[in-house]
Design a protein around this motif. Sequence first.
Motif, PDB file in Angstrom:
ATOM      1  N   THR B  23       0.507  -1.447  -0.304  1.00 51.41           N
ATOM      2  CA  THR B  23      -0.136  -0.158  -0.210  1.00 51.41           C
ATOM      3  C   THR B  23       1.179   1.386  -0.308  1.00 51.41           C
ATOM      4  O   THR B  23       0.996   2.545  -0.260  1.00 51.41           O
ATOM      5  N   GLN B  26       2.291   1.578  -3.418  1.00 54.31           N
ATOM      6  CA  GLN B  26       1.673   1.846  -4.255  1.00 54.31           C
ATOM      7  C   GLN B  26       1.575   3.763  -4.421  1.00 54.31           C
ATOM      8  O   GLN B  26       1.293   4.297  -5.794  1.00 54.31           O
ATOM      9  N   LEU B  27       0.813   4.218  -3.111  1.00 54.50           N
ATOM     10  CA  LEU B  27       1.175   5.235  -2.743  1.00 54.50           C
ATOM     11  C   LEU B  27       2.070   6.091  -3.620  1.00 54.50           C
ATOM     12  O   LEU B  27       1.962   7.284  -4.387  1.00 54.50           O
ATOM     13  N   SER B  30       2.663   5.420  -7.351  1.00 54.46           N
ATOM     14  CA  SER B  30       1.726   5.832  -8.234  1.00 54.46           C
ATOM     15  C   SER B  30       1.725   7.344  -8.314  1.00 54.46           C
ATOM     16  O   SER B  30       0.984   8.047  -9.629  1.00 54.46           O
ATOM     17  N   SER B  31       1.912   7.893  -7.114  1.00 49.89           N
ATOM     18  CA  SER B  31       1.387   9.460  -7.452  1.00 49.89           C
ATOM     19  C   SER B  31       2.075  10.258  -7.858  1.00 49.89           C
ATOM     20  O   SER B  31       2.537  11.339  -8.305  1.00 49.89           O
ATOM     21  N   SER B  90       1.367   0.064  -9.648  1.00 50.19           N
ATOM     22  CA  SER B  90      -0.188  -0.131  -9.504  1.00 50.19           C
ATOM     23  C   SER B  90       0.096   0.673 -10.712  1.00 50.19           C
ATOM     24  O   SER B  90      -0.298   1.887 -10.937  1.00 50.19           O
ATOM     25  N   GLY B  93      -3.586   2.212  -9.630  1.00 44.50           N
ATOM     26  CA  GLY B  93      -3.323   3.234  -9.043  1.00 44.50           C
ATOM     27  C   GLY B  93      -2.583   4.880 -10.360  1.00 44.50           C
ATOM     28  O   GLY B  93      -2.923   5.825  -9.696  1.00 44.50           O
ATOM     29  N   LEU B  97      -5.202   8.371  -9.991  1.00 47.91           N
ATOM     30  CA  LEU B  97      -4.619  10.028  -9.166  1.00 47.91           C
ATOM     31  C   LEU B  97      -4.764  10.381 -10.278  1.00 47.91           C
ATOM     32  O   LEU B  97      -4.447  11.663 -10.154  1.00 47.91           O
ATOM     33  N   LEU B 135      -6.399   8.989  -2.745  1.00 50.99           N
ATOM     34  CA  LEU B 135      -5.027   8.585  -2.005  1.00 50.99           C
ATOM     35  C   LEU B 135      -5.904   7.351  -1.260  1.00 50.99           C
ATOM     36  O   LEU B 135      -5.140   6.330  -1.630  1.00 50.99           O
ATOM     37  N   LEU B 138      -6.872   4.632  -3.252  1.00 48.08           N
ATOM     38  CA  LEU B 138      -5.984   3.494  -4.061  1.00 48.08           C
ATOM     39  C   LEU B 138      -5.682   3.028  -3.493  1.00 48.08           C
ATOM     40  O   LEU B 138      -5.437   1.426  -3.265  1.00 48.08           O
ATOM     41  N   ALA B 142      -5.694  -1.262  -2.968  1.00 52.30           N
ATOM     42  CA  ALA B 142      -4.106  -1.719  -2.486  1.00 52.30           C
ATOM     43  C   ALA B 142      -4.120  -3.081  -1.520  1.00 52.30           C
ATOM     44  O   ALA B 142      -3.758  -3.779  -1.578  1.00 52.30           O
ATOM     45  N   GLY B 208     -13.580   5.174  -5.524  1.00 52.83           N
ATOM     46  CA  GLY B 208     -12.599   4.890  -6.425  1.00 52.83           C
ATOM     47  C   GLY B 208     -12.851   4.155  -8.201  1.00 52.83           C
ATOM     48  O   GLY B 208     -13.128   4.643  -9.143  1.00 52.83           O
TER      49      GLY B 208
END
Lengths: 302, 216
Positions: B23, B26-27, B30-31, B90, B93, B97, B135, B138, B142, B208
């Motif tokens: 998690t 990915q945050l 991906s961001s 991801s 993700g 985003l 976020l 996501l 995740a 989402g």
Amino acid sequence: MTGGAPILSRRTGFFFLLPSLGFVSLFILFPFVWVFYLSFTNQTLTGVTAIQSRLVGLANYHRLLDFETWMTSGQFGNALRISAQFVVGSALIGQALLGLAIAWAFYRWRGAFREIVYTLVILAWIIPDVVVAFTWMAFLDRDRGTLNAILQLLRLAPVDWLIQQPVLSIIIFNTWRGTAFSMLLFSSALATIPPSYLESAEVAGASGWQKFRDIILPLIRSHILTDIILITLWTFNTFTPFLITGGGPAFKSELVSIYTFRIAFQFFEFGRGGAIAVAMMLINLVLALTYLTILRRQGVRT
Amino acid sequence: MAWQAAPFARFHLNSFVMAVGITGGQLLFSSLAAYAFARLRFPGRDILFLVFLGTMMVPFHVTLIPSYLAVRWLGWLDSYQALIVPWLVSAFGIFLLRQYYFTIPTELDEAALIDGCSRLGVWWRIILPLSQPALAALAIFAFLFAWNDFLWPLVVTNNPEMHTIQLGLAMFQGRYGTQWTYLMAGTVMATIPGILAFLLGQRRFIEGITLTGLKG
């Protein structure tokens, strides 16, 4: 359409992308290429061919598509046929239709009952695979299962579901499991339709079915296609039924995904597994392209 | 009782480390990538974005064997790296985003840049705080995915010390198949974290999915 200052900043751009690019290359792009190579070798996990694998040309593919035997039990063609039944039954007929029906039933009905139904359907979707598989085995058990207990109350003969009807069992299981996504997607699509459209139809005396067919359906057509693309691919690739039937009895519920797993990680024949993986990828590609073509045509018409 | 029959504490710890690691990764990643795709202009950007989107179409079974071989070659079998690292990025993700970043006015970025803020500063001080709903969505996706995953841990862990709760439970079912009370206890323990994560972020989770249905 690009936001921000129009700076041609190659370095900054790559700085932001570098980590993602690295991981995606190592764990998706590189394996993606490698699996093609593998499918032309006789690589295995153990034995001589684990160390000294060699190129075997199309041998893996020949074996996969040997039309003499491929529809027999435990072969690729057989798995493909079961997967097709599974996708049509649980994704198209099951999840998409049921999801649409639930979303439409609650279109103008807010309140507690809707919340309860939605929560239950979503819970079925987010509970771990292992847990739902176990619950379903208990539900379908021949001697002490809930379903047979209900049948007995109705004075019907008990059925050994997982042995006599393995494909039907996993189709119903997967419908129950995955309807939430379609339901949520369709209810968000329906929420964008102004109620006035339906009200004017009602004034004109349209029946429920007419309203659905002539107003709702054309307006959410693109959502339906998006939904069908996603759930077809997900259903084709899902592995969860393995936890309920293990692909059996006697390969009767062996989906292509389970077949790949058996060859690669129970027989440890990576070369052959690679060939199946490539075949799966081609099928995914054909499915996706077919739907996308339909989607584009629909887009032109509306 | 179920607790003593199998090392459920260890299984939970493993699942927790895996889910939190995935998690968090990915945050973060991906961001960062979504920021580049939504806000920066550089050669090859659109092609790269298509490549990322394309990876969503590659089913996991296709890359399963080579990924396994790669993890084995790195010497990572039976380790947390094996459970976490392949899932740190991801494409979904990044897509989610990026869609959300388009709804944030670019004037905010520009004002900060004029005041001398770096690109990284804009991402950290402006974009991240403003995209908390996306976020959160996501993060729930995740976490649920990682907590519920079965096939990948099955393939890369052999040692029961490294089993996740899902794997542990499946084994437990095999071994104590007739002891329904144990099974029920184990099942409840494996289910609760996922349901908690979902209940905490139910609204975001549904938003989402709604974002997924939007045209880009």
